[in-house]
Design a protein around this motif. Structure first.
Motif: not given
Length: 289
Positions: A22, A35-36, A38, A42, A47-49
């Motif tokens: 990144s 991912p929820e 983290e 985000h 950056v995308k999860l």
């Protein structure tokens, strides 16, 4: 702008790699099982999860498709997801052994199998596997873990021949001891009720290997090496990294195996014979010295 998809990014090497790419201006598809949960990645630039479990082919297919839809392409895949099963082999259950191979070996294969059509179609791509120096040498109480890393090393080396005609590079990052949760939260310790003969040996060897983790560099050194492998444009296969990995792998190639095993025992078994209250009459460990 190039795009990398990284597995196992909830902590340690994976999360450090997300941050490093990144910071370098790459699009990063950071994948993890939950991912929820983290709270940080985000908000990092580019950056995308995505949800991805390397033991679930459906989630792999969806994560790769969603990442391509979000970023337009994937240039590099980093297979980082994995953990360490630790302890004497006799104490490991069949379920623990299968889970270790499902994650560390078949998980890598699952991700690679899914990305290959995309890389072949574009006649370009880089596959980076975070293996270990433990894929080329071994230590006591890591037999199952070493089995997985040796499998990935051999698989990747053979795969590199098949994929080179399509300009697809295969690279293995081989860390030594790194200060991450590999030595605590991510560890699966083998224990079997009623099996006590190994207790002292496992206590000593586990203590010595844990100390190596406490004194090790952080995951950022591995993230830098992953980025180097992703950007050097070469077909180089192996990238040792860490304070001791390059040295140990060089020594392993240089000296006879029996000598190298003596070095390993002097470090990992340090204190075992001195502390033992009894000396077994003929154990495999003694006869191999």
């Amino acid at each position: 702008m190039k795009t990398v998809l990284i597995t196992g990014t909830s902590s340690g090497i994976g999360k450090a790699a997300v941050k490093y790419f990144s910071d370098k201006g790459w699009n990063v598809a950071a994948t993890l099982r939950r991912p929820e949960q983290e709270k940080e990645m985000h908000i990092w630039p580019h950056v995308k999860l995505f949800r991805l479990d390397v033991t679930d082919p459906v989630s792999i297919k969806a994560a790769i498709a969603d990442a391509i839809a979000a970023f337009g392409d994937i240039d590099v895949i980093v297979n980082n997801a994995g953990y360490g099963g630790v302890g004497v082999f006799e104490a490991a259950t069949e379920e623990q052994i299968r889970r270790q191979f499902d994650t560390n070996v078949f998980g890598v294969m699952n991700v690679i199998r899914e990305i290959l059509p995309h890389f072949r179609a574009r006649r370009d791509g880089t596959i980076i596997n975070v293996t270990s120096m433990g894929g080329l040498l071994t230590f006591p109480i890591y037999s199952v873990y070493h089995g997985t890393k040796w499998a990935v090393e051999g698989f990747a080396e053979a795969l590199s021949f098949e994929l080179r005609p399509f300009n697809i590079r295969v690279k293995n990052i081989e860390p030594g001891a790194i200060k991450t949760d590999f030595y605590d939260r991510s560890q699966d310790l083998f224990r079997k009720e009623g099996l006590t003969d190994y207790d002292h040996y496992q206590e000593v060897t586990l203590r010595n290997t844990q100390k190596a983790g406490e004194d090790a560099p952080g995951p950022e050194v591995v993230a830098r090496k992953i980025y180097q492998a992703a950007t050097d444009g070469s077909f180089k296969l192996r990238y040792p990294v860490g304070s001791e990995s390059p040295v140990l792998l060089f020594v392993r190639r240089l000296i006879p195996l029996s000598w190298f095993h003596g070095v390993v025992r002097s470090v990992v078994e340090k204190g075992y014979y001195k502390e033992s209250t009894r000396v077994p009459s003929a154990t495999p460990l003694q006869t191999s010295r």
